[in-house]
Design a protein around this motif. Structure first.
Motif, PDB file in Angstrom:
ATOM      1  N   ASN A 103      27.783  42.395  47.750  1.00 49.16           N
ATOM      2  CA  ASN A 103      27.628  41.042  48.275  1.00 49.16           C
ATOM      3  C   ASN A 103      26.444  40.269  47.684  1.00 49.16           C
ATOM      4  OD1 ASN A 103      29.884  40.876  50.211  1.00 49.16           O
ATOM      5  ND2 ASN A 103      28.830  42.635  51.115  1.00 49.16           N
ATOM      6  N   GLN A 104      26.038  40.620  46.474  1.00 49.83           N
ATOM      7  CA  GLN A 104      25.004  39.851  45.798  1.00 49.83           C
ATOM      8  C   GLN A 104      25.622  38.709  45.006  1.00 49.83           C
ATOM      9  OE1 GLN A 104      23.035  43.062  43.758  1.00 49.83           O
ATOM     10  NE2 GLN A 104      21.587  43.339  45.435  1.00 49.83           N
ATOM     11  N   ASN A 105      26.874  38.876  44.591  1.00 50.60           N
ATOM     12  CA  ASN A 105      27.691  37.834  43.969  1.00 50.60           C
ATOM     13  C   ASN A 105      29.043  37.857  44.671  1.00 50.60           C
ATOM     14  OD1 ASN A 105      25.731  37.164  42.070  1.00 50.60           O
ATOM     15  ND2 ASN A 105      26.574  38.513  40.504  1.00 50.60           N
ATOM     16  N   GLU A 106      29.800  36.763  44.552  1.00 53.03           N
ATOM     17  CA  GLU A 106      31.102  36.694  45.208  1.00 53.03           C
ATOM     18  C   GLU A 106      32.224  37.022  44.234  1.00 53.03           C
ATOM     19  OE1 GLU A 106      31.783  33.034  47.235  1.00 53.03           O
ATOM     20  OE2 GLU A 106      29.965  33.210  48.428  1.00 53.03           O
ATOM     21  N   PHE A 107      33.253  37.694  44.756  1.00 50.67           N
ATOM     22  CA  PHE A 107      34.448  37.944  43.964  1.00 50.67           C
ATOM     23  C   PHE A 107      35.210  36.638  43.784  1.00 50.67           C
ATOM     24  CE2 PHE A 107      33.896  42.309  45.597  1.00 50.67           C
ATOM     25  CZ  PHE A 107      34.128  43.037  44.433  1.00 50.67           C
ATOM     26  N   LYS A 108      35.787  36.436  42.610  1.00 56.19           N
ATOM     27  CA  LYS A 108      36.693  35.318  42.367  1.00 56.19           C
ATOM     28  C   LYS A 108      38.046  35.653  43.004  1.00 56.19           C
ATOM     29  CE  LYS A 108      34.798  34.245  37.815  1.00 56.19           C
ATOM     30  NZ  LYS A 108      35.126  34.236  36.381  1.00 56.19           N
ATOM     31  N   ALA A 109      38.829  34.619  43.284  1.00 56.93           N
ATOM     32  CA  ALA A 109      40.155  34.822  43.878  1.00 56.93           C
ATOM     33  C   ALA A 109      41.015  35.726  42.995  1.00 56.93           C
ATOM     34  CB  ALA A 109      40.843  33.494  44.112  1.00 56.93           C
ATOM     35  N   SER A 110      40.945  35.530  41.688  1.00 63.01           N
ATOM     36  CA  SER A 110      41.746  36.350  40.770  1.00 63.01           C
ATOM     37  C   SER A 110      41.309  37.813  40.795  1.00 63.01           C
ATOM     38  CB  SER A 110      41.662  35.799  39.346  1.00 63.01           C
ATOM     39  OG  SER A 110      40.326  35.810  38.883  1.00 63.01           O
ATOM     40  N   GLU A 111      40.020  38.061  40.991  1.00 65.32           N
ATOM     41  CA  GLU A 111      39.519  39.439  41.078  1.00 65.32           C
ATOM     42  C   GLU A 111      39.978  40.097  42.371  1.00 65.32           C
ATOM     43  OE1 GLU A 111      35.462  38.526  38.512  1.00 65.32           O
ATOM     44  OE2 GLU A 111      35.393  38.441  40.702  1.00 65.32           O
ATOM     45  N   ILE A 112      39.961  39.338  43.461  1.00 72.28           N
ATOM     46  CA  ILE A 112      40.437  39.861  44.739  1.00 72.28           C
ATOM     47  C   ILE A 112      41.905  40.238  44.617  1.00 72.28           C
ATOM     48  CG2 ILE A 112      40.972  39.238  47.136  1.00 72.28           C
ATOM     49  CD1 ILE A 112      38.362  37.553  47.084  1.00 72.28           C
ATOM     50  N   GLN A 113      42.691  39.364  44.000  1.00 74.26           N
ATOM     51  CA  GLN A 113      44.116  39.644  43.817  1.00 74.26           C
ATOM     52  C   GLN A 113      44.319  40.898  42.978  1.00 74.26           C
ATOM     53  OE1 GLN A 113      46.738  37.929  45.244  1.00 74.26           O
ATOM     54  NE2 GLN A 113      47.875  39.689  44.511  1.00 74.26           N
ATOM     55  N   SER A 114      43.576  41.035  41.904  1.00 74.09           N
ATOM     56  CA  SER A 114      43.692  42.210  41.033  1.00 74.09           C
ATOM     57  C   SER A 114      43.322  43.489  41.768  1.00 74.09           C
ATOM     58  CB  SER A 114      42.802  42.056  39.796  1.00 74.09           C
ATOM     59  OG  SER A 114      43.240  41.005  38.990  1.00 74.09           O
ATOM     60  N   ILE A 115      42.247  43.439  42.539  1.00 70.95           N
ATOM     61  CA  ILE A 115      41.814  44.615  43.294  1.00 70.95           C
ATOM     62  C   ILE A 115      42.871  44.995  44.335  1.00 70.95           C
ATOM     63  CG2 ILE A 115      40.115  45.482  44.963  1.00 70.95           C
ATOM     64  CD1 ILE A 115      38.027  43.758  43.410  1.00 70.95           C
ATOM     65  N   CYS A 116      43.385  44.009  45.046  1.00 72.69           N
ATOM     66  CA  CYS A 116      44.400  44.283  46.070  1.00 72.69           C
ATOM     67  C   CYS A 116      45.666  44.854  45.456  1.00 72.69           C
ATOM     68  CB  CYS A 116      44.708  43.027  46.872  1.00 72.69           C
ATOM     69  SG  CYS A 116      43.342  42.517  47.919  1.00 72.69           S
ATOM     70  N   ASN A 117      46.065  44.354  44.302  1.00 76.53           N
ATOM     71  CA  ASN A 117      47.231  44.901  43.609  1.00 76.53           C
ATOM     72  C   ASN A 117      46.980  46.332  43.158  1.00 76.53           C
ATOM     73  OD1 ASN A 117      48.648  42.496  43.914  1.00 76.53           O
ATOM     74  ND2 ASN A 117      48.173  41.772  41.867  1.00 76.53           N
TER      75      ASN A 117
END
Length: 67
Positions: free
Chosen positions: A38-52
């Motif tokens: 939580n020192q930087n925020e994940f981008k939406a595309s990174e969240i999607q990639s991680i969830c996939n």
């Protein structure tokens, strides 16, 4: 705010390391760790990639409070 504990738990359950997850989603290990902690925020595309990759819910990225 990312639930770091829960995300690390899921990574371990899937038999992956944080370094492997970082590589698979196109981040450096250091960059991934900054976002994981939580020192930087994940981008939406990174969240999607991680969830996939991990087959997990996006909810762990949007916690109001984290343990």
């Amino acid at each position: 705010m990312t639930d770091t504990f829960e995300l690390e738990k899921i990574i371990r359950q899937r038999g992956l390391t944080k370094k492997e997850v970082a590589f698979k989603i196109g981040l450096s290990e250091q960059g991934f760790l900054l976002k994981l902690n939580n020192q930087n925020e994940f981008k939406a595309s990174e969240i999607q990639s991680i969830c996939n990759l991990l087959k997990c819910s996006r909810d762990i990225f949007f916690k109001d409070t984290v343990n």
